[in-house]
Scaffold this motif. Structure first.
Motif, mmCIF file in Angstrom:
data_model
loop_
_atom_site.group_PDB
_atom_site.id
_atom_site.type_symbol
_atom_site.label_atom_id
_atom_site.label_comp_id
_atom_site.label_asym_id
_atom_site.label_seq_id
_atom_site.Cartn_x
_atom_site.Cartn_y
_atom_site.Cartn_z
ATOM 1 N N PRO A 67 0.822 -1.220 0.000
ATOM 2 C CA PRO A 67 0.000 0.000 0.000
ATOM 3 C C PRO A 67 0.847 1.258 0.000
ATOM 4 C CG PRO A 67 0.116 -0.922 2.207
ATOM 5 C CD PRO A 67 0.892 -1.853 1.334
ATOM 6 N N ARG A 73 -3.050 3.176 -0.840
ATOM 7 C CA ARG A 73 -3.578 2.385 -1.953
ATOM 8 C C ARG A 73 -2.478 1.545 -2.575
ATOM 9 N NH1 ARG A 73 -7.687 6.635 -2.638
ATOM 10 N NH2 ARG A 73 -6.176 8.145 -3.421
ATOM 11 N N GLY A 77 -5.310 -3.548 -8.571
ATOM 12 C CA GLY A 77 -6.526 -2.802 -8.911
ATOM 13 C C GLY A 77 -6.265 -1.404 -9.416
ATOM 14 N N LEU B 4 -1.184 -5.670 1.351
ATOM 15 C CA LEU B 4 -2.632 -5.565 1.247
ATOM 16 C C LEU B 4 -3.308 -6.929 1.287
ATOM 17 C CD1 LEU B 4 -2.745 -2.831 -1.477
ATOM 18 C CD2 LEU B 4 -3.602 -2.601 0.834
ATOM 19 N N ARG B 64 -14.712 -2.152 0.131
ATOM 20 C CA ARG B 64 -13.958 -0.978 0.563
ATOM 21 C C ARG B 64 -13.064 -0.458 -0.547
ATOM 22 N NH1 ARG B 64 -10.652 -2.249 5.558
ATOM 23 N NH2 ARG B 64 -12.562 -3.269 6.196
ATOM 24 N N GLN B 65 -12.475 -1.380 -1.322
ATOM 25 C CA GLN B 65 -11.615 -0.949 -2.419
ATOM 26 C C GLN B 65 -12.421 -0.187 -3.462
ATOM 27 O OE1 GLN B 65 -8.434 -1.558 -2.339
ATOM 28 N NE2 GLN B 65 -8.025 -3.494 -1.302
ATOM 29 N N GLY B 68 -13.266 3.173 -2.408
ATOM 30 C CA GLY B 68 -12.098 4.041 -2.421
ATOM 31 C C GLY B 68 -11.981 4.870 -3.686
ATOM 32 N N SER B 101 -12.359 -4.805 -9.156
ATOM 33 C CA SER B 101 -12.642 -5.850 -8.168
ATOM 34 C C SER B 101 -11.935 -7.152 -8.509
ATOM 35 C CB SER B 101 -14.139 -6.101 -8.006
ATOM 36 O OG SER B 101 -14.868 -5.501 -9.021
ATOM 37 N N ASN B 104 -8.281 -6.850 -7.670
ATOM 38 C CA ASN B 104 -8.050 -6.818 -6.233
ATOM 39 C C ASN B 104 -8.194 -8.186 -5.590
ATOM 40 O OD1 ASN B 104 -7.239 -4.205 -5.640
ATOM 41 N ND2 ASN B 104 -9.310 -3.438 -5.798
ATOM 42 N N THR B 107 -4.744 -9.317 -5.445
ATOM 43 C CA THR B 107 -3.956 -8.644 -4.427
ATOM 44 C C THR B 107 -4.346 -9.100 -3.033
ATOM 45 O OG1 THR B 107 -3.713 -6.717 -5.834
ATOM 46 C CG2 THR B 107 -3.364 -6.393 -3.490
ATOM 47 N N LEU B 108 -5.641 -9.289 -2.814
ATOM 48 C CA LEU B 108 -6.108 -9.673 -1.479
ATOM 49 C C LEU B 108 -5.796 -11.129 -1.152
ATOM 50 C CD1 LEU B 108 -9.593 -7.922 -1.403
ATOM 51 C CD2 LEU B 108 -7.632 -7.370 0.016
#
Lengths: 183, 207
Positions: A67, A73, A77, B4, B64-65, B68, B101, B104, B107-108
């Motif tokens: 981040p 961030r 994404g 993240l 939440r992403q 953002g 999404s 992410n 990433t998540l």
């Protein structure tokens, strides 16, 4: 080689840390952060090649999931939005800024670095961000350019001037560290 | 230095990174080839379903992403609404939500170490050509190590400023931050050189 490696890594860490400094928010709700000034500084202080590599390293780590972008961030994404043209343009902007700083022959480094930051950190960056936005959204060139450049121009102009002043201050107290001027 | 990655272990965490990446690239490419609003709504729904599949906490993280980026979505919708091209605005917004999404999820659900392994794999052809790709791993480690340090320097400078001035610390703390970065770079370079340097070790000794 070791020094280049550490300089690039430390400056990438610096860009990340600059995202921490609280940002001002313009009326449009778009935050102006010190991070883009960090991009300019990578160019004006480290020069074209190393500056671009520092920014590139920073971006790779953002892509890997750290981040590090302003506001905490990061991740894959952020590269999928139409504004990702800015991210892809950052290393190129740093390169252009460094390239111009290296070639400034005037006496006033603050002026030279600021001009380099405006042409490279703003001009080149916008020239990449606007067409990218246009390609990703299918909107017209004028609309894309207006949306991607105008909100950021006042803040970026201030940052470019500051980058010039900061580079000059650094050159005064540590002349050998301003690599863009070592030749 | 927190990454993240989501701390809750989900179904997505156990999939191989190469597969996830390939799937993401295909899905994102597909998104940009269609401008059909019902299909894009379906894509957003599928993305939402992918999150729900992994549980409600994961879904909240994903939400939440998306939230953002609400200023960007708002700009797109308002601008296109005013210009009369609301359909284009909807297409852009839906594509963005879906692509964001899906990206992410990776990433998540992927550890930093796995990401770095993927990078290593991708760079191996370059390494065979003699490009010093091992330096990248070292650079990663250094940035991760020194980002908290630079953040600490920034905070200390802000505190020192506030002790001397009623105003907020401004751009003037950038110079000492730069000096700190330059000094650290010199020290670490010295330390690396003292340990043999960073050139790739050649295997001409057999042990």
């Amino acid at each position: 080689m070791e020094r280049s490696l550490t300089l690039i890594s430390l400056f990438a860490a610096l860009i990340a840390a600059l995202g921490l400094i609280p940002s001002l928010t313009l009326l449009s709700g778009i935050p102006i952060t010190a991070q883009s000034m960090g991009i300019m500084l990578c160019g004006t202080v480290l020069g074209a090649k190393r500056g671009a590599m520092a920014v590139g390293l920073f971006l790779i780590l953002v892509a890997l999931g750290l981040p590090l972008l302003a506001g905490g961030r990061g991740g894959l994404g952020v590269f999928t939005t139409p504004w990702a043209g800015y991210l892809f343009g950052f290393p190129i902007a740093a390169f252009a800024t460094g390239w111009l700083t290296e070639r400034w022959r005037g006496q006033n480094l603050a002026l030279g670095a600021a001009l380099a930051a405006i042409l490279g950190g703003m001009g080149v960056l916008y020239a990449i961000a606007a067409p990218y936005y246009m390609l990703m959204t299918g909107e017209g060139l004028v609309a894309s350019t207006l949306k991607t450049t105008v909100p950021f121009m006042p803040g970026d102009l201030i940052k470019a001037v500051l980058a010039g002043l900061i580079t000059q201050s650094l050159a005064r107290i540590r002349p050998a560290s301003v690599l863009s001027r070592q030749h | 230095m927190l990454s993240l990655t989501s701390p809750h272990r989900t179904f997505w965490h156990s999939l191989p990174i190469g597969f996830k990446f390939g799937a993401l690239l295909t899905a994102t490419a597909g998104l940009f080839f269609t401008a059909d609003i019902p299909i894009l709504i379906g894509a957003v729904g599928a993305a939402g379903g992918a999150y729900l599949l992994a549980g409600w906490p994961f879904f909240k993280l994903g939400l939440r992403q998306i939230l953002g980026v609400w200023p960007f979505l708002l700009i797109i919708l308002i601008w296109n609404g005013l210009a009369g091209t609301w359909e284009l605005g909807a297409v852009i917004a839906l594509r963005m939500i879906a692509a964001l999404s899906l990206a992410n999820i990776i990433t998540l659900s992927t550890q930093l170490s796995d990401m770095m392994q993927l990078m290593d794999r991708l760079l191996r052809p370059l390494a065979r050509l003699g490009v010093p790709t091992h330096l990248l791993g070292l650079a990663f480690a250094m940035v991760i190590r020194f980002t908290p340090r630079m953040m600490d320097v920034a905070q200390k400078l802000q505190t020192a400023w506030r002790a001397r001035s009623p105003r907020r610390a401004g751009w003037r703390i950038a110079v000492p931050m730069l000096v700190a970065a330059l000094d650290d770079a010199d020290h670490v370079a010295l330390a690396l050189r003292a340990r043999g340097g960073v050139a790739k070790p050649t295997s001409n000794t057999k042990d």
